[in-house]
Design a protein around this motif. Structure first.
Motif, PDB file in Angstrom:
ATOM      1  N   ILE A  14      14.363  -5.111   7.756  1.00 50.31           N
ATOM      2  CA  ILE A  14      13.458  -4.719   6.676  1.00 50.31           C
ATOM      3  C   ILE A  14      12.035  -5.016   7.125  1.00 50.31           C
ATOM      4  CG2 ILE A  14      15.166  -5.214   4.870  1.00 50.31           C
ATOM      5  CD1 ILE A  14      13.555  -7.710   4.139  1.00 50.31           C
ATOM      6  N   THR A  15      11.081  -4.371   6.489  1.00 48.62           N
ATOM      7  CA  THR A  15       9.679  -4.668   6.734  1.00 48.62           C
ATOM      8  C   THR A  15       8.927  -4.490   5.421  1.00 48.62           C
ATOM      9  OG1 THR A  15       7.823  -4.298   8.252  1.00 48.62           O
ATOM     10  CG2 THR A  15       8.928  -2.334   7.386  1.00 48.62           C
ATOM     11  N   VAL A  16       7.643  -4.833   5.460  1.00 47.60           N
ATOM     12  CA  VAL A  16       6.747  -4.591   4.336  1.00 47.60           C
ATOM     13  C   VAL A  16       5.576  -3.789   4.880  1.00 47.60           C
ATOM     14  CG1 VAL A  16       5.244  -5.623   2.587  1.00 47.60           C
ATOM     15  CG2 VAL A  16       7.436  -6.713   3.152  1.00 47.60           C
ATOM     16  N   THR A  17       5.319  -2.644   4.278  1.00 49.08           N
ATOM     17  CA  THR A  17       4.264  -1.761   4.767  1.00 49.08           C
ATOM     18  C   THR A  17       2.888  -2.302   4.382  1.00 49.08           C
ATOM     19  OG1 THR A  17       4.367  -0.408   2.763  1.00 49.08           O
ATOM     20  CG2 THR A  17       5.788   0.234   4.608  1.00 49.08           C
ATOM     21  N   ALA A  18       1.861  -1.676   4.922  1.00 47.25           N
ATOM     22  CA  ALA A  18       0.493  -2.136   4.672  1.00 47.25           C
ATOM     23  C   ALA A  18       0.079  -1.984   3.210  1.00 47.25           C
ATOM     24  CB  ALA A  18      -0.491  -1.396   5.577  1.00 47.25           C
ATOM     25  N   ASP A  19       0.807  -1.156   2.447  1.00 44.86           N
ATOM     26  CA  ASP A  19       0.538  -1.050   1.011  1.00 44.86           C
ATOM     27  C   ASP A  19       1.548  -1.883   0.205  1.00 44.86           C
ATOM     28  OD1 ASP A  19       2.669   0.592   1.576  1.00 44.86           O
ATOM     29  OD2 ASP A  19       1.951   2.300   0.418  1.00 44.86           O
ATOM     30  N   TYR A  20       2.138  -2.867   0.894  1.00 46.97           N
ATOM     31  CA  TYR A  20       2.969  -3.914   0.279  1.00 46.97           C
ATOM     32  C   TYR A  20       4.282  -3.389  -0.301  1.00 46.97           C
ATOM     33  CZ  TYR A  20      -1.635  -6.084   0.551  1.00 46.97           C
ATOM     34  OH  TYR A  20      -2.863  -6.527   0.981  1.00 46.97           O
ATOM     35  N   LYS A  21       4.829  -2.330   0.315  1.00 50.77           N
ATOM     36  CA  LYS A  21       6.112  -1.796  -0.135  1.00 50.77           C
ATOM     37  C   LYS A  21       7.220  -2.165   0.853  1.00 50.77           C
ATOM     38  CE  LYS A  21       4.323   2.053  -2.877  1.00 50.77           C
ATOM     39  NZ  LYS A  21       4.276   3.535  -3.041  1.00 50.77           N
ATOM     40  N   ILE A  22       8.388  -2.419   0.307  1.00 49.81           N
ATOM     41  CA  ILE A  22       9.543  -2.794   1.116  1.00 49.81           C
ATOM     42  C   ILE A  22      10.132  -1.542   1.763  1.00 49.81           C
ATOM     43  CG2 ILE A  22      11.850  -3.834   1.040  1.00 49.81           C
ATOM     44  CD1 ILE A  22      10.718  -5.112  -1.721  1.00 49.81           C
ATOM     45  N   LYS A  23      10.455  -1.651   3.034  1.00 52.93           N
ATOM     46  CA  LYS A  23      11.039  -0.530   3.765  1.00 52.93           C
ATOM     47  C   LYS A  23      12.311  -1.020   4.448  1.00 52.93           C
ATOM     48  CE  LYS A  23       9.646   3.166   6.967  1.00 52.93           C
ATOM     49  NZ  LYS A  23       8.520   3.642   7.829  1.00 52.93           N
ATOM     50  N   ILE A  24      13.402  -0.317   4.205  1.00 51.07           N
ATOM     51  CA  ILE A  24      14.702  -0.709   4.729  1.00 51.07           C
ATOM     52  C   ILE A  24      15.040   0.124   5.960  1.00 51.07           C
ATOM     53  CG2 ILE A  24      17.159  -0.994   4.196  1.00 51.07           C
ATOM     54  CD1 ILE A  24      15.308  -2.735   2.484  1.00 51.07           C
ATOM     55  N   SER A  25      15.548  -0.522   7.005  1.00 48.20           N
ATOM     56  CA  SER A  25      15.891   0.160   8.244  1.00 48.20           C
ATOM     57  C   SER A  25      17.056   1.124   8.060  1.00 48.20           C
ATOM     58  CB  SER A  25      16.256  -0.877   9.315  1.00 48.20           C
ATOM     59  OG  SER A  25      16.834  -0.266  10.441  1.00 48.20           O
ATOM     60  N   GLU A  26      17.029   2.191   8.849  1.00 49.93           N
ATOM     61  CA  GLU A  26      18.143   3.141   8.856  1.00 49.93           C
ATOM     62  C   GLU A  26      19.443   2.452   9.278  1.00 49.93           C
ATOM     63  OE1 GLU A  26      18.337   6.225   7.805  1.00 49.93           O
ATOM     64  OE2 GLU A  26      16.228   6.222   7.181  1.00 49.93           O
TER      65      GLU A  26
END
Length: 255
Positions: free
Chosen positions: A197-209
């Protein structure tokens, strides 16, 4: 001769330490952390709370959000801020040493460090400094997020981790910077550390494929997929640095 009521450099450094360890919005003369450290440095809780408010006026991240702290302050606060803001490694250790000195204790005692836990044959002083600074980083990050995981809202202290955005091993200068930290529960900390997982520069959670490959698993859906594209709970101060988040996106995240 009457005792001077002026704040000393040492007291002001401890006040900066307290500023880092308490949510700015929660600071008050009745807050237990304010009371604790006021007693340690020989100041009233009201005086220490005012000093914490004075540091708030210097924080550019608070200023961006229209939070200005108290209007008036001393030149010494400016000096301490300019000396240590951005030099977190020295602030953490020097301020914790002073807190120990005010109590006539060693830094090992005040940080509850068990020397038996440290590796043998290593530089003990360096290891103690590392442990002290790690404690400071954890306190600063967790307090900024109100002791809650910024993804799930879990607020059980034993489950919470001050997770580095740029890994500890990859940027020595930013190791102790609270803006290089997120408050995560231990499962999401591991997932973040491994790039699932990561957090984008606009503070949103992003889940890996890679996680989406297991989308049929209900636990995976509950722990990860439902948070995809959701915004993290933002901290009281020490917003995660957007350049650090971009580094994690580009270098750690598994896409």
């Amino acid at each position: 001769m009457a005792k001077s009521n002026n704040w000393t450099r040492e007291q002001t450094i401890v006040a900066f330490n307290v500023y880092c360890k308490i949510p700015f919005k929660n600071s008050s003369k009745t807050h237990p952390i304010i009371i604790k450290y006021a007693n340690i440095i020989g100041r009233s809780p009201s005086a220490l709370n005012m000093k914490v408010g004075n540091f708030g006026r210097l924080d550019p991240e608070l200023q961006k959000r229209g939070i200005t702290g108290l209007a008036n302050g001393s030149k010494l606060e400016d000096v301490i801020w300019n000396e240590f803001h951005g030099n977190w490694d020295d602030l953490a250790y020097e301020s914790e040493k002073l807190i120990s000195k005010f109590q006539n204790k060693t830094i090992i005692e005040t940080n509850d460090i068990n020397l038996d836990d440290l590796p043998e044959g290593k530089d003990v002083e360096r290891l103690v400094k590392t442990r002290v600074n790690q404690n400071f980083f954890r306190s600063s990050v967790l307090s900024s997020y109100y002791q809650k995981c910024c993804v799930t809202g879990i607020e059980i202290p034993d489950f919470l981790v001050a997770s580095h955005i740029i890994p500890w091993s990859e940027n020595k200068e930013q190791r102790m910077n609270p803006r290089n930290g997120l408050c995560l529960n231990s499962i999401h900390d591991k997932a973040f550390d491994k790039g699932f997982i990561t957090v984008t520069a606009d503070y949103k959670i992003k889940i890996s494929e890679v996680i989406f490959e297991h989308k049929e698993n209900q636990a995976v859906a509950d722990f990860f997929l439902k948070y995809n594209s959701k915004k993290i709970s933002l901290p009281d101060k020490f917003f995660p640095n957007q350049e650090f988040l971009e580094y994690h996106n580009n270098n750690i995240f598994r896409g």
